[in-house]
Design a protein around this motif. Structure first.
Motif, PDB file in Angstrom:
ATOM      1  N   ILE A 286       0.851  -1.193   0.000  1.00  0.00           N
ATOM      2  CA  ILE A 286       0.000   0.000   0.000  1.00  0.00           C
ATOM      3  C   ILE A 286       0.888   1.244   0.000  1.00  0.00           C
ATOM      4  N   ALA A 287       0.639   2.108  -0.938  1.00  0.00           N
ATOM      5  CA  ALA A 287       1.358   3.386  -1.010  1.00  0.00           C
ATOM      6  C   ALA A 287       0.371   4.472  -0.641  1.00  0.00           C
ATOM      7  N   ARG A 288       0.748   5.276   0.316  1.00  0.00           N
ATOM      8  CA  ARG A 288      -0.199   6.256   0.841  1.00  0.00           C
ATOM      9  C   ARG A 288       0.490   7.600   0.983  1.00  0.00           C
ATOM     10  N   ASN A 289      -0.162   8.625   0.461  1.00  0.00           N
ATOM     11  CA  ASN A 289       0.264   9.984   0.832  1.00  0.00           C
ATOM     12  C   ASN A 289      -0.975  10.814   1.129  1.00  0.00           C
ATOM     13  N   ASP A 290      -0.779  12.084   1.334  1.00  0.00           N
ATOM     14  CA  ASP A 290      -1.892  12.937   1.748  1.00  0.00           C
ATOM     15  C   ASP A 290      -3.052  12.909   0.765  1.00  0.00           C
ATOM     16  N   LEU A 291      -2.773  12.558  -0.480  1.00  0.00           N
ATOM     17  CA  LEU A 291      -3.809  12.669  -1.501  1.00  0.00           C
ATOM     18  C   LEU A 291      -4.626  11.404  -1.683  1.00  0.00           C
ATOM     19  N   ASN A 292      -3.977  10.257  -1.564  1.00  0.00           N
ATOM     20  CA  ASN A 292      -4.722   9.026  -1.807  1.00  0.00           C
ATOM     21  C   ASN A 292      -3.921   7.812  -1.349  1.00  0.00           C
ATOM     22  N   ASN A 293      -4.572   6.648  -1.413  1.00  0.00           N
ATOM     23  CA  ASN A 293      -3.930   5.355  -1.162  1.00  0.00           C
ATOM     24  C   ASN A 293      -4.062   4.539  -2.435  1.00  0.00           C
ATOM     25  N   VAL A 294      -3.044   3.786  -2.763  1.00  0.00           N
ATOM     26  CA  VAL A 294      -3.219   2.772  -3.802  1.00  0.00           C
ATOM     27  C   VAL A 294      -2.526   1.517  -3.317  1.00  0.00           C
ATOM     28  N   SER A 295      -2.949   0.387  -3.864  1.00  0.00           N
ATOM     29  CA  SER A 295      -2.316  -0.849  -3.426  1.00  0.00           C
ATOM     30  C   SER A 295      -2.272  -1.835  -4.575  1.00  0.00           C
ATOM     31  N   CYS A 296      -1.457  -2.840  -4.414  1.00  0.00           N
ATOM     32  CA  CYS A 296      -1.478  -3.938  -5.362  1.00  0.00           C
ATOM     33  C   CYS A 296      -1.003  -5.194  -4.654  1.00  0.00           C
ATOM     34  N   PHE A 297      -1.309  -6.337  -5.247  1.00  0.00           N
ATOM     35  CA  PHE A 297      -1.029  -7.617  -4.586  1.00  0.00           C
ATOM     36  C   PHE A 297       0.184  -8.299  -5.199  1.00  0.00           C
ATOM     37  N   ILE A 298       0.920  -8.929  -4.318  1.00  0.00           N
ATOM     38  CA  ILE A 298       2.176  -9.559  -4.724  1.00  0.00           C
ATOM     39  C   ILE A 298       2.248 -10.937  -4.083  1.00  0.00           C
ATOM     40  N   ASN A 299       2.643 -11.901  -4.867  1.00  0.00           N
ATOM     41  CA  ASN A 299       2.930 -13.219  -4.310  1.00  0.00           C
ATOM     42  C   ASN A 299       4.352 -13.237  -3.822  1.00  0.00           C
ATOM     43  N   ILE A 300       4.516 -13.574  -2.567  1.00  0.00           N
ATOM     44  CA  ILE A 300       5.883 -13.633  -2.033  1.00  0.00           C
ATOM     45  C   ILE A 300       6.183 -15.079  -1.659  1.00  0.00           C
ATOM     46  N   ILE A 301       7.255 -15.569  -2.202  1.00  0.00           N
ATOM     47  CA  ILE A 301       7.686 -16.931  -1.884  1.00  0.00           C
ATOM     48  C   ILE A 301       9.028 -16.822  -1.188  1.00  0.00           C
ATOM     49  N   VAL A 302       9.051 -17.183   0.085  1.00  0.00           N
ATOM     50  CA  VAL A 302      10.285 -17.057   0.866  1.00  0.00           C
ATOM     51  C   VAL A 302      11.147 -18.297   0.614  1.00  0.00           C
ATOM     52  N   GLU A 303      12.322 -18.058   0.142  1.00  0.00           N
ATOM     53  CA  GLU A 303      13.230 -19.168  -0.163  1.00  0.00           C
ATOM     54  C   GLU A 303      14.148 -19.437   1.022  1.00  0.00           C
ATOM     55  N   TYR A 304      14.576 -20.689   1.132  1.00  0.00           N
ATOM     56  CA  TYR A 304      15.440 -21.043   2.271  1.00  0.00           C
ATOM     57  C   TYR A 304      16.315 -22.214   1.887  1.00  0.00           C
ATOM     58  N   PRO A 305      17.404 -22.397   2.628  1.00  0.00           N
ATOM     59  CA  PRO A 305      18.323 -23.462   2.256  1.00  0.00           C
ATOM     60  C   PRO A 305      17.778 -24.826   2.690  1.00  0.00           C
ATOM     61  N   PRO A 306      18.230 -25.890   2.043  1.00  0.00           N
ATOM     62  CA  PRO A 306      17.760 -27.220   2.437  1.00  0.00           C
ATOM     63  C   PRO A 306      18.334 -27.603   3.803  1.00  0.00           C
ATOM     64  N   GLU A 307      17.599 -28.409   4.513  1.00  0.00           N
ATOM     65  CA  GLU A 307      18.142 -28.954   5.762  1.00  0.00           C
ATOM     66  C   GLU A 307      17.763 -30.415   5.846  1.00  0.00           C
ATOM     67  N   LEU A 308      18.768 -31.257   5.798  1.00  0.00           N
ATOM     68  CA  LEU A 308      18.523 -32.702   5.814  1.00  0.00           C
ATOM     69  C   LEU A 308      18.372 -33.161   7.248  1.00  0.00           C
ATOM     70  N   PRO A 325      15.722 -41.589   1.438  1.00  0.00           N
ATOM     71  CA  PRO A 325      14.909 -41.828   2.622  1.00  0.00           C
ATOM     72  C   PRO A 325      14.552 -40.545   3.358  1.00  0.00           C
ATOM     73  N   CYS A 326      15.330 -39.485   3.140  1.00  0.00           N
ATOM     74  CA  CYS A 326      15.078 -38.246   3.887  1.00  0.00           C
ATOM     75  C   CYS A 326      15.161 -37.100   2.893  1.00  0.00           C
ATOM     76  N   LYS A 327      14.136 -36.248   2.891  1.00  0.00           N
ATOM     77  CA  LYS A 327      14.133 -35.130   1.934  1.00  0.00           C
ATOM     78  C   LYS A 327      14.294 -33.837   2.707  1.00  0.00           C
ATOM     79  N   ALA A 328      14.966 -32.904   2.064  1.00  0.00           N
ATOM     80  CA  ALA A 328      15.131 -31.579   2.659  1.00  0.00           C
ATOM     81  C   ALA A 328      14.178 -30.662   1.915  1.00  0.00           C
ATOM     82  N   ASP A 329      13.343 -29.898   2.637  1.00  0.00           N
ATOM     83  CA  ASP A 329      12.332 -29.103   1.930  1.00  0.00           C
ATOM     84  C   ASP A 329      12.817 -27.683   1.634  1.00  0.00           C
ATOM     85  N   GLY A 330      13.999 -27.527   1.124  1.00  0.00           N
ATOM     86  CA  GLY A 330      14.488 -26.187   0.751  1.00  0.00           C
ATOM     87  C   GLY A 330      13.719 -25.618  -0.420  1.00  0.00           C
TER      88      GLY A 330
END
Ligand SMILES: *[C@@H]1O[C@H](CO)[C@@H](O)[C@H](O)[C@H]1NC(C)=O
Ligand SMILES: *[C@@H]1O[C@H](CO)[C@@H](O)[C@H](O)[C@H]1NC(C)=O
Ligand SMILES: *[C@@H]1O[C@H](CO)[C@@H](O)[C@H](O)[C@H]1NC(C)=O
Ligand SMILES: *[C@@H]1O[C@H](CO)[C@@H](O)[C@H](O)[C@H]1NC(C)=O
Ligand SMILES: *[C@@H]1O[C@H](CO)[C@@H](O)[C@H](O)[C@H]1NC(C)=O
Ligand SMILES: *[C@@H]1O[C@H](CO)[C@@H](O)[C@H](O)[C@H]1NC(C)=O
Ligand SMILES: *[C@@H]1O[C@H](CO)[C@@H](O)[C@H](O)[C@H]1NC(C)=O
Ligand SMILES: *[C@@H]1O[C@H](CO)[C@@H](O)[C@H](O)[C@H]1NC(C)=O
Ligand SMILES: *[C@@H]1O[C@H](CO)[C@@H](O)[C@H](O)[C@H]1NC(C)=O
Ligand SMILES: *[C@@H]1O[C@H](CO)[C@@H](O)[C@H](O)[C@H]1NC(C)=O
Ligand SMILES: *[C@@H]1O[C@H](CO)[C@@H](O)[C@H](O)[C@H]1NC(C)=O
Ligand SMILES: *[C@@H]1O[C@H](CO)[C@@H](O)[C@H](O)[C@H]1NC(C)=O
Length: 461
Positions: A286-308, A325-330
């Motif tokens: 959301i961007a807001r100043n004295d005159l108006n607000n506008v917004s837009c939607f974003i998909n955020i995918i947080v990435e992370y390292p694998p951990e076995l 036998p064991c998967k890391a969900d990175g």
């Protein structure tokens, strides 16, 4: 008498011809024909004639030249012209004319000018900043300028001419003029410089280039509502906060600079808190100043390292597919590498019975690597590699059957049992001479059992 009449007639004709040759024009030549003088400046205009005369002169409230008979060229000259409305003329008394008709004159048009004392710009009834799309009035004040009929007031935005105004007033003395300009600024005009200019175009006899006086520039600030040009999905690394969302990606504009805030799952989200892998999802910026607000939607995918997180050991039956036998969900999905004795091997594989041992698994994505070491225990059915005939002494039991004479493999370690004459034979009972014969050795584990036959000859001690 007739002769005298003829003479008179001839004289009349010649006078007529002379006056015809001059037309109605006075035989005087002014140079220049028109004078343009700065107020307080000097001026010199000559008047000459090629005709015979009884006297000529300049008539003026300043710089007049008394009538003279001797000269054919006289000059009207003023060093410091301080009269706004001066109307000089040059006159001549002609020889060939008589009475009142003998004098003629030529007027000198004189324009006395003065550049303005000041040119200033201001906004009418408004204190900055301006808002996009609204109408405002700018005012240009030109002080003490003459003559106004030659004045042009021009409006500029940066270097672009916007409008110009001329005046039809006939005042010869200095006046003050106020000109207004209506503007409806947009966001592109933020920071633009408006200015006005007073220009005196006094004609060919006037100064070149035209005297111009400009106001100081008026820089305007234009407030406008925020816009988000585009917003893109984002894949930050874990521990990154929303404050790091790249500005060039969402490209927010607005004046005053909009405040940025975020929402996630219908609640405000503190943009300075580091994101975890569990914070992936849809966000609203959301961007807001004295005159108006506008917004837009974003998909955020947080990435992370694998951990076995593998167990210490695994069991698998030989010749059945061994899957990781064991998967890391990175994120992004990691790549896996399986090593045995430092050599990379296919990580889904059909192990042979002798592939048991220590393995190392590596999971890797752009954010990191995770290693894990475990043993793979390959379960396999018993194998009796060979069995040989045996000649024990009496009193020896089958338990003493020497290992070098047979070889049994199996995982788990197979149980060994014996059969003789179609019956189980207790391997711990001491053998007698009468026990010689054909024996079957049986190796058994969870997976299978196998057997092999041998001759046992019991020899006397
Ligand atoms: C005098 O006037 C004539 C025209 O009448 C002009 O051609 C001439 O140049 C003038 N002489 C001077 C000295 O101004
Ligand atoms: C011109 O005349 C004005 C008024 O008489 C006077 O104030 C001014 O000082 C004069 N300027 C010059 C340059 O002599
Ligand atoms: C400016 O504002 C004053 C009072 O606020 C008003 O009297 C005047 O008419 C306004 N002038 C213009 C040009 O709008
Ligand atoms: C022009 O404005 C100035 C300053 O405001 C003032 O002194 C002067 O009298 C004005 N002139 C005329 C002709 O109104
Ligand atoms: C431009 O100038 C003209 C003539 O002075 C005037 O009628 C017109 O309103 C001006 N335009 C603007 C936008 O101020
Ligand atoms: C006008 O000039 C100013 C300063 O030179 C500049 O910052 C601005 O972008 C220009 N605006 C326009 C509309 O050209
Ligand atoms: C106005 O412009 C003229 C030349 O164009 C210059 O001589 C004069 O000093 C200027 N006046 C002011 C008040 O700046
Ligand atoms: C957001 O989080 C930061 C750091 O955790 C904290 O300093 C700040 O006060 C928080 N802001 C709000 C509005 O909660
Ligand atoms: C922008 O944020 C600042 C500080 O957080 C705040 O003081 C200001 O009121 C906000 N402005 C708007 C238009 O929300
Ligand atoms: C901007 O957002 C605030 C709160 O989210 C809301 O109260 C306000 O009405 C909005 N302003 C405009 C101009 O949409
Ligand atoms: C680890 O072993 C336990 C039982 O010993 C089992 O429940 C678990 O699923 C195993 N985990 C993995 C990753 O193989
Ligand atoms: C994991 O193993 C690889 C290959 O054996 C090695 O290069 C890497 O340094 C190890 N990383 C960690 C975190 O143990």
């Amino acid at each position: 008498m007739a002769c005298f009449t003829m003479l008179l007639l001839q004289l009349l004709i010649s006078l007529l011809l002379i006056s015809l040759s001059h037309g109605d024009q006075c035989p005087l030549h002014l140079d220049p024909r028109r004078a343009v003088v700065r107020y307080g400046g000097s001026v010199a205009v000559t008047c000459n004639t090629s005709d015979a005369h009884k006297g000529m002169g300049w008539e003026a409230s300043e710089g007049g030249v008394p009538m003279t008979k001797k000269q054919n060229l006289i000059t009207w000259r003023v060093i410091n012209l301080t009269e706004w409305d001066i109307n000089p003329y040059c006159y001549i008394n002609l020889n060939y004319k008589i009475g009142d008709n003998s004098q003629c004159e030529v007027k000198l048009p004189v324009t006395v000018y003065k550049t303005p004392d000041s040119v200033s710009i201001s906004t009418v009834n408004h204190t900055e900043p301006m808002k996009e799309g609204q109408q405002y009035e700018l005012q240009c004040d030109v002080h003490d300028v003459a003559p106004v009929q030659y004045l042009t007031v021009k409006w500029y935005k940066n270097q672009t001419l916007l409008n110009q105004t001329t005046f039809s007033d006939t005042d010869k003395t200095p006046v003050n003029k106020t000109v207004t300009l209506l503007i409806r600024p947009d966001r592109a005009d933020d920071g633009a410089q408006y200015w006005c200019e007073a220009e005196l175009d006094l004609g060919a006899e006037g100064p070149q280039p035209h005297p111009k006086n400009s106001s100081k520039p008026l820089s305007i600030t234009v407030y406008f509502a925020p816009i988000i040009q585009f917003c893109r999905d984002w894949s930050p690394f874990t521990e990154t906060s929303l404050d790091s969302y790249p500005l060039n990606v969402y490209s927010v504009e607005g004046n005053p600079r909009p405040n940025i805030s975020w929402r996630h799952k219908s609640s405000p989200f503190n943009s300075s808190i580091p994101l975890t892998r569990f914070d992936s999802g849809l966000y609203e910026i959301i961007a807001r100043n004295d005159l108006n607000n506008v917004s837009c939607f974003i998909n955020i995918i947080v990435e992370y390292p694998p951990e076995l997180n593998c167990n210490k050991s695994y069991e698998v039956k030989e010749k059945t597919l061994f899957k990781l036998p064991c998967k890391a969900d990175g994120l992004p999905k990691p790549e896996y590498f399986l090593y045995k004795n430092g050599k990379i091997i296919q990580h889904d594989f059909y192990p042979n019975w002798n592939d048991s041992g220590l393995y190392q698994l590596t999971a890797h994505n752009q954010h990191g690597t995770s290693n894990s070491t475990f043993t793979i225990n390959i379960l396999h059915a018993p194998i009796i590699q060979f069995c040989r005939d045996w000649s024990p002494l009496t009193e020896t039991s089958l338990d003493s059957y020497p290992l070098n004479l047979y070889s049994v493999e199996g995982n788990p370690r197979p149980d060994i049992s014996w059969r003789h004459k179609s019956s189980p034979f207790n391997s711990s009972i001491p053998l007698t001479r009468f026990d010689s014969g054909l024996y079957e050795i049986i190796a058994r584990n969870d997976l299978n059992n196998v057997s092999c036959f041998m001759n046992i000859m019991v020899e006397c001690k």
